[in-house]
Design an enzyme around this catalytic site. Structure first.
Site, PDB file in Angstrom:
ATOM      1  N   SER A  43      78.263  86.952 -19.608  1.00  0.00           N
ATOM      2  CA  SER A  43      79.290  87.378 -19.145  1.00  0.00           C
ATOM      3  C   SER A  43      80.505  87.177 -20.382  1.00  0.00           C
ATOM      4  CB  SER A  43      79.824  87.598 -17.914  1.00  0.00           C
ATOM      5  OG  SER A  43      79.566  86.148 -16.940  1.00  0.00           O
ATOM      6  N   ASP A 357      88.429  85.488 -11.474  1.00  0.00           N
ATOM      7  CA  ASP A 357      87.501  86.189 -10.252  1.00  0.00           C
ATOM      8  C   ASP A 357      86.309  85.158  -9.600  1.00  0.00           C
ATOM      9  OD1 ASP A 357      85.068  85.926 -12.085  1.00  0.00           O
ATOM     10  OD2 ASP A 357      85.399  87.875 -12.674  1.00  0.00           O
ATOM     11  N   HIS A 360      84.639  83.931 -13.881  1.00  0.00           N
ATOM     12  CA  HIS A 360      85.547  84.126 -15.683  1.00  0.00           C
ATOM     13  C   HIS A 360      86.812  83.819 -15.264  1.00  0.00           C
ATOM     14  CE1 HIS A 360      81.729  86.894 -13.871  1.00  0.00           C
ATOM     15  NE2 HIS A 360      81.191  86.213 -15.162  1.00  0.00           N
TER      16      HIS A 360
END
Ligand SMILES: *[C@@H]1O[C@H](CO)[C@@H](O)[C@H](O)[C@H]1NC(C)=O
Ligand SMILES: *[C@@H]1O[C@H](CO)[C@@H](O)[C@H](O)[C@H]1NC(C)=O
Ligand SMILES: *[C@@H]1O[C@H](CO)[C@@H](O)[C@H](O)[C@H]1NC(C)=O
Length: 398
Positions: A43, A357, A360
């Site tokens: 990610s 979040d 990230h």
């Protein structure tokens, strides 16, 4: 006498030139032209794969830059986006994007939740952080193999697609970026919850990483830009799930033992990269110390304008505004908790948060990460900015 001078010059000149070349590669090397970028990882550099494969990311992801969810788990651009911008390239489409994708300048195979080692529990059955991507590095490599084969075929056979796939000769001149490993550590912690067990499994991760880099090289890749892993012990999802005592907490508020795993991973990664340089004689591999850059942001949080550096901007619950069951990278934007309907929203000023979040980074933090690595100051070989990474240069000492 005269002829002797000429002979001496003829004898020493090549040596002198060789010496001048070796001692100042920076002055003799030209800026690299990368016709394409190919990106692998998790990610940290997923520009839309997970979103294309499963459910779309939800607002407020994308708020700070795209104005809508862009498939990234971030409020804006990622380090890979800033890199693409700096090289004059459009943002990378995800290989899995099935609509309006243009791969002329490269593709991203990165997927949120991806690991090097085979995943234990898969998304979407178990969502992050208890489930991992069905597209681990091995699958990304297989996808890339197919992408390359089919690009060649399409480019030659169908004029309509000439402007959406890379040219054959661009694959060997492209920049190959890799940022993976964070989820292998996370998966190890969630399955074993033992710092020592995770450390012990790092050599296994390195075997997987090396074999896939060799695989990509065998398909013609030469220039690699490899990120090491960030300080996992500073991430809200780790601090929430694996709380440590004060004595195991550093001055930035991060977990010392969890960061030790990242450091151990990076130590082994450095060994692996040195090995790859010896085994892949035509490769130019730059290893980038993302750990030090990200850690420096926590240390300098105040002067960089970050308030509450360990608290997620978008999330819900606990000391770090984070809870596994209701997250900004999840599949719900609202939930009824203790009879009250709660909506997920961005914090008031995301520019003041390092964590977007809980897992990230915010766009503001990623921008600083890119600014700091783009000078080459965190590279090995030293002083290698992305624009010089195609040249083989001598390593710093092993
Ligand atoms: C795809 O992007 C390239 C620039 O990278 C551009 O030259 C090309 O025209 C684009 N293709 C289409 C079909 O828009
Ligand atoms: C958990 O620990 C066991 C035993 O040490 C090991 O075989 C296994 O690979 C570990 N699992 C993960 C995901 O690290
Ligand atoms: C999260 O959800 C799982 C499954 O629904 C549940 O077992 C667990 O207790 C929840 N955790 C929290 C912190 O609410």
């Amino acid at each position: 006498m005269k002829s002797l001078n000429i002979n001496i010059a003829a004898y020493f000149l090549p040596l002198f030139c060789a010496f001048a070349f070796l001692s100042s590669p920076v002055f003799t090397a030209e800026t690299c032209e990368y016709p394409a970028l190919f990106n692998f990882g998790d990610s940290n550099s997923d520009t839309g794969s997970m979103s294309a494969a499963f459910a779309s990311k939800l607002p407020p992801n994308g708020d700070a830059f795209f104005g809508r969810p862009s498939g990234r788990v971030s409020n804006g651009r990622l380090v890979i986006d800033f890199l693409a911008e700096s090289l004059g390239k459009p943002f990378l489409h995800s290989y899995l994007d099935s609509m309006a994708a243009n791969f002329s300048h490269g593709a991203s195979f990165s997927t949120s939740g991806s690991t090097i080692t085979p995943p234990k529990y898969l998304i979407p059955v178990y969502f992050v952080p208890h489930g991992w991507s069905p597209f681990p590095l091995y699958v990304q490599f297989v996808q890339f193999t197919q992408f390359k084969d089919r690009s060649e075929m399409i480019y030659n056979q169908d004029p309509n697609f000439k402007y959406t796939v890379p040219k054959k000769e661009h694959f060997s001149k492209a920049l190959y970026t890799i940022d993976i490993g964070q989820n292998d550590i996370g998966m190890g912690l969630f399955t074993n919850n033992s710092i020592e067990a995770v450390k012990a499994s790092v050599p296994n991760m390195m075997e997987g990483l090396k074999s896939h880099i060799k695989g990509i090289y065998s398909l013609g890749a030469r220039t690699f830009w490899i990120h090491n892993t960030g300080p996992i012990g500073c991430l809200p999802y780790i601090l929430t799930n694996f709380p440590v005592s004060d004595k195991d907490t550093d001055s930035a508020g991060c977990s010392i033992p969890h960061n030790e795993i990242s450091k151990h991973y990076n130590y082994k990664l450095k060994e692996a990269v040195y090995e790859l340089r010896r085994e892949l004689p035509s490769s130019a591999i730059t290893l980038v110390d993302i750990y030090s850059v990200k850690y420096s942001i926590y240390k300098e949080a105040k002067s960089l304008g970050f308030k509450e550096p360990l608290k997620a901007c978008c999330g819900y619950g606990g000391k770090y505004n984070y809870g596994d069951n209701f997250t900004c990278f999840g599949i719900e934007t609202s939930k009824t908790i203790n009879g009250k309907k709660i909506a997920l929203k961005s914090c008031e000023n995301p520019r003041e948060r390092i964590s977007w979040d809980g897992i990230h980074y915010s766009e503001a933090a990623d921008k600083i990460v890119f600014d700091r690595i783009s000078t080459g100051a965190f590279s090995d070989p030293p002083n290698t900015p992305p624009s010089m990474a195609c040249h083989q240069r001598s390593s710093s000492k092993n």
